[in-house]
Design a protein around this motif. Structure first.
Motif, PDB file in Angstrom:
ATOM      1  N   SER A  33       0.825  -1.208   0.000  1.00 41.50           N
ATOM      2  CA  SER A  33       0.000   0.000   0.000  1.00 41.50           C
ATOM      3  C   SER A  33       0.860   1.259   0.000  1.00 41.50           C
ATOM      4  O   SER A  33       0.336   2.367  -0.076  1.00 41.50           O
ATOM      5  N   GLY A  34       2.175   1.082   0.105  1.00 41.52           N
ATOM      6  CA  GLY A  34       3.079   2.229   0.152  1.00 41.52           C
ATOM      7  C   GLY A  34       4.346   1.866   0.906  1.00 41.52           C
ATOM      8  O   GLY A  34       4.857   0.752   0.792  1.00 41.52           O
ATOM      9  N   VAL A  84       0.194  10.674   2.365  1.00 44.04           N
ATOM     10  CA  VAL A  84       1.085   9.707   1.711  1.00 44.04           C
ATOM     11  C   VAL A  84       1.850   8.900   2.750  1.00 44.04           C
ATOM     12  O   VAL A  84       1.903   7.660   2.703  1.00 44.04           O
ATOM     13  N   THR A 120      -0.202   6.364   5.084  1.00 47.79           N
ATOM     14  CA  THR A 120      -0.955   5.252   4.494  1.00 47.79           C
ATOM     15  C   THR A 120      -0.634   3.986   5.279  1.00 47.79           C
ATOM     16  O   THR A 120       0.529   3.613   5.418  1.00 47.79           O
ATOM     17  N   MET A 180       5.048   7.204  -5.414  1.00 45.84           N
ATOM     18  CA  MET A 180       5.545   7.760  -4.153  1.00 45.84           C
ATOM     19  C   MET A 180       7.020   7.423  -3.930  1.00 45.84           C
ATOM     20  O   MET A 180       7.741   8.170  -3.269  1.00 45.84           O
ATOM     21  N   GLY A 229       7.021  -1.164  -3.554  1.00 48.81           N
ATOM     22  CA  GLY A 229       5.703  -1.479  -4.092  1.00 48.81           C
ATOM     23  C   GLY A 229       5.290  -2.929  -3.991  1.00 48.81           C
ATOM     24  O   GLY A 229       4.179  -3.284  -4.398  1.00 48.81           O
TER      25      GLY A 229
END
Length: 349
Positions: free
Chosen positions: A186-187, A222, A225, A284, A306
């Protein structure tokens, strides 16, 4: 002059107010195997029950914290998501042994009594436990003035799961030709935040409220998350007859990146070859890399880039694995393969 506990920095009335809010957050996570116990000093959980009966059960345990992502939460003044990170970091580790998450406990340490902060933190833990289908059966909240400054806090979590002895995923079944299926993260999850903060708030001088056009979100959104919890998808993969026979290993991608973490489950004489051309890290990561002028190899060493979970599977089961991942609302990529080699894992460009 007489002094009290409150004079020493611990307000028992505020503490009791906070504690009164927590049972409801715990109750929503309860499963039928949680045994009722009023006023107990610990939690009770029945291993068998609710349709479960283990033949030769082995308990699996894991513990972790949230790290310096907590500092970002403090800057943003948002505390209801990092409890999800806490659950995710512990549960995802236990999943890698093939375990079913059973229950969770948390430990929260604060510099001063703050019922709203305590409630927000435990709400995040509760949300994470609901996602993981793990019961929150207990915990501890410690008020420690002088050890923590006012407003400071820390969290730790503890997960216990179970797996049949003959179904433990210890990597021994992995062989050359197995395929590495990477499930998207998710980040940043909850790793590398010392470097994240150095780049974002130090080198770039950004604030949590600043808008990031290329990400269509604020810096705080960001960076906060929550960690993706893979309990649902992993349990489906391990229980579905289309995929269970083919899953030979699982790796939770945390600090150290794909190579280091995938390499941990690869047997001697074999190697995980990870092809970086097979997926594109989310924006990101390139945003962060640009802010801090971070070297490419450093990015892959520190962050998940990722991919949050890697499934090692036989080639004939790849399509079914990817179908189940998709059914669970996630995306996957064929990030690599197992081959003969002396190094546990390598990146291939």
């Amino acid at each position: 002059m007489a002094i009290s506990y409150k004079d020493a920095g611990v307000d028992l009335e505020s503490y009791e107010e906070a504690m009164a809010r927590l049972p409801a957050l715990m109750k929503r996570t309860q499963t039928p195997r949680v045994l009722p116990l009023v006023g107990g000093f610990a939690g009770l959980f029945g291993l068998n029950g609710d349709g479960k009966k283990y033949r030769d059960p082995v308990l699996v345990s894991g513990t972790d914290g949230v790290g310096t992502k907590i500092k970002v939460a403090m800057l943003a003044g948002r505390y209801d998501t990092i409890g999800i990170d806490l659950v995710g970091m512990c549960v995802n580790d236990c999943l890698c042994l093939g375990a079913e998450p059973l229950f969770f406990l948390d430990y929260v340490a604060l510099g001063q009594d703050n019922p709203d902060l305590t409630t927000a933190l435990v709400k995040g833990v509760s949300d994470g436990c609901v996602d993981a289908k793990a019961a929150l059966i207990g915990g501890e909240t410690a008020i420690m003035p002088d050890l923590y400054a006012p407003g400071d806090f820390d969290m730790a979590g503890f997960c216990v799961g179970v797996v049949e002895r003959d179904k433990i995923l210890d990597g021994k079944a992995i062989r050359a030709g197995d395929v590495l299926v990477g499930i998207e993260s998710s980040g940043f999850h909850s790793n590398g935040y010392s470097l994240v903060r150095k780049a974002v708030f130090g080198a770039a001088g950004l604030k949590v409220t600043d808008h990031v056009p290329e990400l269509n979100a604020t810096v705080g959104e960001v960076l906060l998350t929550p960690t993706r919890i893979y309990a649902q998808v992993v349990q489906q993969l391990l229980n579905d007859e289309r995929t269970a026979p083919g899953v030979t290993g699982l790796a939770h991608i945390t600090g150290g990146g794909l190579a280091d973490n995938t390499g941990r489950v690869i047997p001697a004489g074999l190697q995980a070859a990870i092809f970086r051309s097979r997926w594109t890290p989310p924006a990101m990561f390139s945003w962060l890399q640009g802010l801090g002028d971070i070297a490419r190899e450093e990015m892959y060493q520190v962050f998940n880039m990722g991919i949050g979970m890697v499934v090692c599977t036989r080639p004939e089961h790849v399509s079914a694995v990817q179908a189940i991942v998709s059914d669970c609302g996630m995306k996957s990529h064929l990030v690599g393969e197992v081959r003969p080699g002396t190094e546990p894992a390598v990146y291939v460009d």
